[in-house]
Design a protein around this motif. Structure first.
Motif: not given
Length: 276
Positions: A13, A224, A240-241, A243-244, A249, A258-259
């Motif tokens: 995150t 995430d 939410a990221m 990439n979560g 998500r 994304t992070n």
């Protein structure tokens, strides 16, 4: 600005995959701090496993640790809130550990302890290369983790079971059914994390907001993983990221990048401008 507090998970995150703060993220965090906004790391990590650069970052006055099991005041260098596991819960967890023969980790006063063989060679237990280095650097090895947990049964912040991916769903059901007064969550694929039923990032963030006299309408949160869901759904600006996990998500009010692409920074800039 109406935003007064930003809570963020760390791994996956706020931090890049290399466990760093990107230049853009630093720039935006500094902007938030300049406007008097609290920056609150909220992590499944124990306090002593949080990178020093995060603990000492300007604007970080409080840290939520152990998936909501404790809150630390960085300035005072001590806990200001905790929600420990009950002795009965610990004893039931030990019984599950003995039956399942899985690796157990426990956290006491912000310090993580784990079985000696696991600390010596974490990659045998599905840890990634980074994860193995992290485990070796942060876990204190214990020869008999069950005896150790029993001895400290009234002092545990949390317990984690290291499991195979294919056992995770079954283990979740067993833990939830057999251990009283707990909540079960997960931050990484091979870990099931157990805390007190009144812990969790969401409930603990609400406690901190009340302490600071900040409303949920004035707070942001980023995460995430499944263990972040309660936090993201407890405030107005829960993100939410990209990439979560799918669960994360779907549950969050918003999804950011994304992070690896400055998702936290982009979310802060977007919602600060909307909140002005």
């Amino acid at each position: 600005m109406s935003i007064k507090l930003i809570a963020s998970d760390l791994d996956g995150t706020l931090l890049t995959d290399c466990k760093e703060l990107s230049p853009k993220t630093r720039e935006v965090l500094d902007l938030a701090v300049q406007h008097g906004i609290y920056i609150v790391p909220a992590t499944g990590r124990s306090f002593h496993s949080i990178p020093e650069m995060i603990r000492n970052y300007p604007g970080v006055e409080y840290v939520i640790t152990a998936n909501g099991g404790a809150v630390y005041s960085v300035r005072e260098g001590k806990r200001v809130y905790q929600c420990l596991l009950e002795k009965e819960s610990v004893e039931a967890a030990i019984a599950v550990r003995k039956r399942e023969n899985m690796v157990l980790e426990v956290v006491i006063d912000g310090v993580p302890y784990a079985e000696e063989a696991y600390v010596k060679d974490p990659m045998q237990y599905l840890a990634t290369e980074y994860g193995a280095k992290y485990i070796k650097a942060t876990r204190k090895p214990v020869k008999d983790i069950c005896r150790f947990a029993q001895k400290h049964a009234e002092e545990l912040d949390s317990i984690s079971f290291v499991c195979r991916y294919e056992d995770k769903e079954r283990l979740y059901t067993s833990l939830d059914k057999e251990i009283p007064n707990i909540y079960v969550t997960s931050s990484v694929p091979n870990l099931m994390e157990v805390g007190h039923i009144d812990a969790g990032k969401g409930k603990t963030l609400l406690w901190l907001l009340k302490k600071l006299e900040i409303s949920t309408e004035e707070a942001m949160a980023f995460g995430d993983a499944d263990n972040d869901i309660s936090m993201l759904t407890s405030v107005k600006y829960g993100m939410a990221m990209g990439n979560g996990t799918e669960n994360c998500r779907k549950a969050a009010p918003y999804v950011t990048d994304t992070n690896e692409k400055d998702g936290v920074a982009k979310g802060i800039l977007r919602f600060l401008s909307e909140a002005e």
